[in-house]
Design a protein around this motif. Sequence first.
Motif, short mmCIF file in Angstrom:
data_model
loop_
_atom_site.label_atom_id
_atom_site.label_comp_id
_atom_site.label_asym_id
_atom_site.label_seq_id
_atom_site.Cartn_x
_atom_site.Cartn_y
_atom_site.Cartn_z
N ASN A 167 0.74 -1.32 0.01
CA ASN A 167 0.07 -0.07 0.01
C ASN A 167 0.75 1.34 -0.04
N ASP A 168 1.98 1.12 0.52
CA ASP A 168 2.98 2.36 0.76
C ASP A 168 3.62 2.49 -0.85
N ARG A 169 3.12 3.58 -1.37
CA ARG A 169 3.49 3.86 -2.90
C ARG A 169 4.73 4.37 -2.98
N TYR A 170 5.47 4.70 -1.97
CA TYR A 170 6.78 5.40 -1.77
C TYR A 170 7.95 4.28 -1.65
N TRP A 171 7.31 3.19 -1.14
CA TRP A 171 8.32 2.00 -0.75
C TRP A 171 9.27 1.55 -1.77
N LEU A 172 8.57 1.22 -3.06
CA LEU A 172 9.25 0.46 -3.94
C LEU A 172 10.59 1.38 -4.37
N LEU A 191 7.54 1.13 -13.87
CA LEU A 191 6.98 0.69 -12.56
C LEU A 191 6.54 2.07 -11.58
N PHE A 192 6.64 3.03 -12.37
CA PHE A 192 6.52 4.34 -11.39
C PHE A 192 5.74 5.40 -12.45
N ASP A 198 8.47 9.10 -8.22
CA ASP A 198 8.77 8.52 -6.65
C ASP A 198 7.74 7.51 -6.34
N ILE A 199 6.30 7.61 -7.16
CA ILE A 199 5.23 6.96 -6.56
C ILE A 199 5.17 5.74 -7.46
N ALA A 200 5.01 4.45 -6.88
CA ALA A 200 4.54 3.31 -7.52
C ALA A 200 3.54 3.34 -8.38
N PHE A 201 3.44 2.76 -9.70
CA PHE A 201 2.33 2.46 -10.42
C PHE A 201 1.46 1.80 -9.99
#
Length: 595
Positions: A167-172, A191-192, A198-201
């Motif tokens: 759920n954390d979109r910044y983690w990846l 992927l972003f 910085d946000i995951a797709f």
Amino acid sequence: MASFISQESIDEVTNKTDIVRLIGDYVPLVQRGNDWMACCPFHNEKTPSFHVSEERKLFHCFGCGKGGTVISFVQEMEKLTFPQAIEFLAKREGIELQYSSGGNQAAKEDPLEAKKNEYINLYTRVSTTFHYFLMETENGKFALDYIRSRGLTNETLEKFKLGYAPNDRYWLKKFLLSKNYSQKFLDESGLFSKKYPDIAFFSDRLMFPIFNRRGEVIAMGGRFLRGDKEHSPKYLNSGDLIQFKKGNTLYAFHFAKQAMRENKRVIFCEGYMDCIAYHQCGLSYAVAPLGTALTEEQVKLVKPFVETVFLSFDSDNAGQNATKKAILLCRRQDITVKIIRLTGGKDPAEIMQKFGGEYLTNEVNRAILDSDYLLLKLLEVYPKESPEGKAKAALAFFSYIDSLQSDVQKNACLEQLCQAYEINLEAARKDFTNRKQISTRFEQKAPTVPIKEDIKLTAELRAVLTAVADDVSLFKKMSSEISVDDIEDAQAKKLFAIMDECYRDNTFSLTGILNRCNNEALKSLILQSTEEFSEHAEQSVKDSISLIKRKAVERQRIEITKKISELERSSSPEDKQQIPFLLQEKQKLANINCF
């Protein structure tokens, strides 16, 4: 210094590979004297002109001219580079390859291929991580519970490497940067988010890795599981990438290839879950297009392996239209087509879950020929009692007859049409001969068809339509400030998602948008917008962004207020602890400037 496959290894692969056994895995070979023959897998033909010489270890087609060694055959069939084809055959024959620093320049990997492999390695790593999140972590447990509730076994989950995107979109991004990937490399990976790199797709979704022909992960699809389903697309799919082209790829092809060879059949189905359900039930020759209509290239992928295509698309209007288009595509490739009509549930996954694999297998075995299916559908639309109904049905069926490659088949289907609609055979033959002129006359006589669906032109829909009226710069501005989740109106959301997909695929144009839109009423509004909304478009887009932002912020504020009220009524200490954080979020929303 770069390494190359040694010439000795290339010679060993060529000499040890049985060319008859290899090519026989792709096409049925018949021995004629010292040679073997088949219909060519590289072009359509009725009389075999494809020759294989076991003694000389060569193949040649006298029809299209293609020929060569086992390496060139694998290159052509599997769409591989020269070194990839050698590695493919070496693995098949159990040969250990030797590499050298000089050697055969033909085996050198070019820069484009090297970049593709870098992204394949990245997607493999990410899919492995997502799989771990699904199978082993508390955060992914709800997704694992959901997919198990759909009847999928652990064996199936392992086979298809299903996963969960956190759920954390910044983690990846942080994780991959810590593994020494460059910012630029990741930003171009797909992927972003393009707007917010910085946000995951993909986030908080059940993940389906997409494999290429060799079983390497090249892209991903993500299924929505929880939250506001009205404002989140059910599926998100990777756009076209350097290593992935949607129209040239089939989901589960890697798993299905051997079963297709053995059974001489393939099932084209709607999506990931349907395809996986077929595999779990033992029907492992199922594949699926990837978020688009079936393409000619995808049909060509399966043609060397199969004699019959089974179509298993949804029974709604979109599914029926997809079925009709797929029939014509396959018939033009001279492949027999049957239609699976599911009766035990809305899709294969539901049938598997309710009744098990044997029931689904029986549904496949009851599939009907495409000509029978099309005539049944025509009889639902055009009554055979009226002369006009007969004429229109015949004209509609002629496009199917046109796609057939055999004159015997064409004649048999004309007779079938005449029996179904009680038409004189000679009259039908005359109309078929003059079908183009008749079609033109019908088009000239046909009244304008009214739009059946009434689409309300809301402020949000008008806002998104405005961005179509000009070039891509207007949508680029809009998409940099709002996302699909900010939009409430269903039609506006759908159009924004189409435009965003066109933008990501570099096909943003009026034609590109219309091609992706399957709603006739919405298409009409789009065409209207190019004239009506084109004046002062830039200012209109600016005003539209402000409007959508205000509405999105207000919805969030209402949701938070509602949540605070619920927590205040709760007796749980944990619930009470959430209230201060929600009050902070509410204050942040109050401070947002939407202008």
